[in-house]
Write an enzyme that holds these catalytic residues in place. Structure first.
Site, PDB file in Angstrom:
ATOM      1  N   GLU A 284       0.843  -1.211   0.000  1.00 34.49           N
ATOM      2  CA  GLU A 284       0.000   0.000   0.000  1.00 34.49           C
ATOM      3  C   GLU A 284       0.874   1.255   0.000  1.00 34.49           C
ATOM      4  O   GLU A 284       0.542   2.252  -0.635  1.00 34.49           O
ATOM      5  CB  GLU A 284      -0.945   0.025   1.203  1.00 34.49           C
ATOM      6  CG  GLU A 284      -1.998  -1.072   1.198  1.00 34.49           C
ATOM      7  CD  GLU A 284      -2.846  -1.106  -0.075  1.00 34.49           C
ATOM      8  OE1 GLU A 284      -3.174  -0.025  -0.609  1.00 34.49           O
ATOM      9  OE2 GLU A 284      -3.163  -2.211  -0.542  1.00 34.49           O
ATOM     10  N   TRP A 369     -15.382  13.826 -12.066  1.00 37.22           N
ATOM     11  CA  TRP A 369     -14.511  13.429 -10.957  1.00 37.22           C
ATOM     12  C   TRP A 369     -13.812  14.629 -10.309  1.00 37.22           C
ATOM     13  O   TRP A 369     -13.488  14.613  -9.125  1.00 37.22           O
ATOM     14  CB  TRP A 369     -13.475  12.390 -11.401  1.00 37.22           C
ATOM     15  CG  TRP A 369     -12.516  12.835 -12.466  1.00 37.22           C
ATOM     16  CD1 TRP A 369     -12.626  12.634 -13.814  1.00 37.22           C
ATOM     17  CD2 TRP A 369     -11.282  13.567 -12.296  1.00 37.22           C
ATOM     18  NE1 TRP A 369     -11.564  13.196 -14.480  1.00 37.22           N
ATOM     19  CE2 TRP A 369     -10.715  13.769 -13.578  1.00 37.22           C
ATOM     20  CE3 TRP A 369     -10.612  14.072 -11.193  1.00 37.22           C
ATOM     21  CZ2 TRP A 369      -9.520  14.450 -13.781  1.00 37.22           C
ATOM     22  CZ3 TRP A 369      -9.403  14.756 -11.385  1.00 37.22           C
ATOM     23  CH2 TRP A 369      -8.880  14.934 -12.667  1.00 37.22           C
ATOM     24  N   TRP A 392      -8.851   9.419  -7.540  1.00 36.69           N
ATOM     25  CA  TRP A 392     -10.111   9.816  -8.194  1.00 36.69           C
ATOM     26  C   TRP A 392     -10.106   9.396  -9.659  1.00 36.69           C
ATOM     27  O   TRP A 392     -11.087   8.866 -10.171  1.00 36.69           O
ATOM     28  CB  TRP A 392     -10.349  11.331  -8.052  1.00 36.69           C
ATOM     29  CG  TRP A 392     -11.142  11.613  -6.811  1.00 36.69           C
ATOM     30  CD1 TRP A 392     -10.647  11.953  -5.588  1.00 36.69           C
ATOM     31  CD2 TRP A 392     -12.562  11.508  -6.658  1.00 36.69           C
ATOM     32  NE1 TRP A 392     -11.681  12.076  -4.688  1.00 36.69           N
ATOM     33  CE2 TRP A 392     -12.870  11.813  -5.319  1.00 36.69           C
ATOM     34  CE3 TRP A 392     -13.608  11.192  -7.518  1.00 36.69           C
ATOM     35  CZ2 TRP A 392     -14.172  11.812  -4.817  1.00 36.69           C
ATOM     36  CZ3 TRP A 392     -14.916  11.188  -7.035  1.00 36.69           C
ATOM     37  CH2 TRP A 392     -15.181  11.491  -5.703  1.00 36.69           C
TER      38      TRP A 392
END
Ligand code: FAD
Length: 462
Positions: A284, A369, A392
């Protein structure tokens, strides 16, 4: 001319609000002049994006904490406001500074400003040096075999892991020869970064403690208590099994190197779910690196479709009441509304729910967006110039390594899968199941069809 400069060394703090593992601070310490620290609130320079409200709140706490940590070392933090180019060069002249040190930042406008300041200062005989401190891998050092930037995460992260490993965290200085002179310094309170009328930050204050010490406590707690549940639990918003390090990393209160090194240390001898949890957690951090890599090569990430064929996307005229229902958590879809209310109350939203709410805005409400990105930018305490637009665009389908467009998250199925007992939803929507909770504002199947039809226009334009 450089011989004439006899004043202090300035450490210019930016997105590295920490004392530990701070190469610029250590370089200043090694330089044989007393050290003074500087933070510039710059929301005026061309291309610099003014911070959102939640970010302002965080910055206040973080600067207060940094001031104390530096004072403990005998270093004064000067606060000044204005275009960085003017403020930094004027201060260097005012103090007759012999050197200025800083850690790098990676946005396009930021880099342009830093380059100009570096040239101006050097022309005036000031020593200037910049350092790597916010990423594990400098974005330009990771390249494909053909020397291009990466556009897909998996090979990017594989290349990172095959590169020379990130440096170990640098030691925290115990003493520094602080500059004893006097210079004008703004009062942090005068910057009014914290809201007063109305004070909307109560929930944020309850949830978070900005600052370096708090960042290290979060990391320690996560690695000691939660990492074993991370791989299984990280997608379930009701479980508190993620690290909550994002705002600390965003503001550089802790370095990715410190996080990476602690994770590697924890990996020693770890097995089973702990070992899997650590690998997943480190990957991550890789997404954070990838977002920065993409921003470095596409500085307009917050305003321009990364995949230019999406410029043909036929966004319908804005339905303002739908945007407001989404912002206020009143869409009638509990998973979406719970997320949006969590965001408003705490300045944070769980990653799974960020994906669901972003998909709902862009694909079920057919709202651009960029409007969602802007709302997140204003309300997130971790709102980040790379990670926010990157993610996004990833959800909207226009970004690097984006989810395939037809992957429209169904908020009802997502709730069944990731909040099976409705715990998260009830936490944020106490009126769920009563007449006070709104009816759904759109039909999921119908809006999904409309989104796919709109996407056909993009496909045809390729
Ligand atoms: P953990 O699961 O503990 O992960 C550890 C660290 O890895 C995080 O602190 C973060 O630095 C990094 N990370 C994890 N996932 C991602 C990811 N998808 N992209 C980039 N870095 C990641 N993250 C931000 O830091 N700032 C943002 O502005 C931001 N905006 C987002 C917008 C959308 C629409 C989406 C879908 C995701 C966004 N994220 C953003 C990514 C992610 O949601 C958060 O980083 C994560 O929820 C933070 O919680 P944590 O620290 O507990 O994460």
């Amino acid at each position: 001319m450089s011989d004439e400069r006899s004043g202090p060394s300035i450490v210019w703090f930016r997105e590295d609000l920490r004392v530990g593992d701070n190469p610029a601070l250590l370089a200043a310490r090694e330089h044989d002049r007393p050290v003074v620290a500087l933070y510039v609130l710059d929301e005026e320079s061309a291309g610099i994006r003014p911070l959102g409200g939640a970010a302002h709140w965080w910055l206040h706490g973080s600067l207060a904490s940094l001031t104390t940590d530096l004072e403990d070392l005998g270093v004064h933090l000067l606060l000044r406001r204005g275009p960085a180019e003017e403020v930094v060069t004027e201060l260097a002249d005012e103090l007759d500074a012999s050197a200025v040190f800083w850690n790098r930042r990676y946005g396009g406008a930021e880099r342009a400003i830093d380059t100009t300041i570096k040239t101006t200062l050097r022309d005036r005989g000031v020593e200037v040096a910049s350092f790597a401190a916010s990423l594990l891998f400098e974005p330009w050092t990771i390249q494909t075999g053909a020397g291009d930037p990466y556009s897909v995460y998996t090979p990017f992260w594989r290349a990172c892991l095959a590169a020379p490993p990130p440096r170990e965290p640098l030691p925290r200085p115990r003493t520094i020869d602080g500059w004893r002179g006097r210079a004008a310094c703004n009062d942090l309170a005068d910057w009014q970064l914290e809201p007063t009328h109305p004070d909307w930050a109560g929930g944020i204050r309850d949830e978070w403690e900005p600052g370096e010490a708090s960042a290290h406590r979060s990391l320690k707690r996560f690695l000691a208590e939660d990492v074993g549940d991370y791989d299984e639990g990280r997608d379930e918003p009701a479980q508190d099994s993620t690290s909550k390090l994002s705002p600390h990393l965003r503001w550089g209160e802790i370095s990715p190197n410190a996080v990476f090194a602690a994770a590697q240390e924890r990996r020693k001898g770890a097995r089973g779910s702990t070992a899997t949890g650590i690998s997943r957690f480190v990957s991550e951090l890789g997404w954070r690196e990838f977002a920065a890599h993409v921003l470095f090569h596409a500085p307009d990430l917050a305003t321009k479709n990364w995949r230019s064929e999406f410029d043909a996307f036929p966004w319908p005229p804005l339905h303002r009441s739908a945007l407001e229902a989404w912002q206020q958590g009143r869409t009638g879809y509990p998973m979406v509304d719970a997320g949006m209310r969590e965001l408003w109350a705490t300045g944070y939203m769980h990653n799974r729910v960020r994906m669901i709410t972003a998909s709902f805005l862009t694909k079920n409400l057919l709202i651009d967006w960029r409007l969602g990105e802007q709302w997140f930018w204003d309300t997130l305490v971790d709102g980040d110039g790379a990670s926010n637009p990157f993610n996004w665009q990833w959800v909207a389908g226009s970004g690097a390594d984006a989810a395939p467009y037809f992957r429209v998250f169904n908020p009802e199925l997502q709730a069944k899968k990731f909040d099976p007992h409705g715990e998260y939803v009830r936490r944020w929507i106490p009126e769920i199941g009563t007449d006070d909770y709104p009816e759904p504002i759109v039909d999921l199947a119908e809006t999904r069809r409309a989104a796919l039809a709109a996407y056909d226009v993009v496909k045809r334009s390729r």
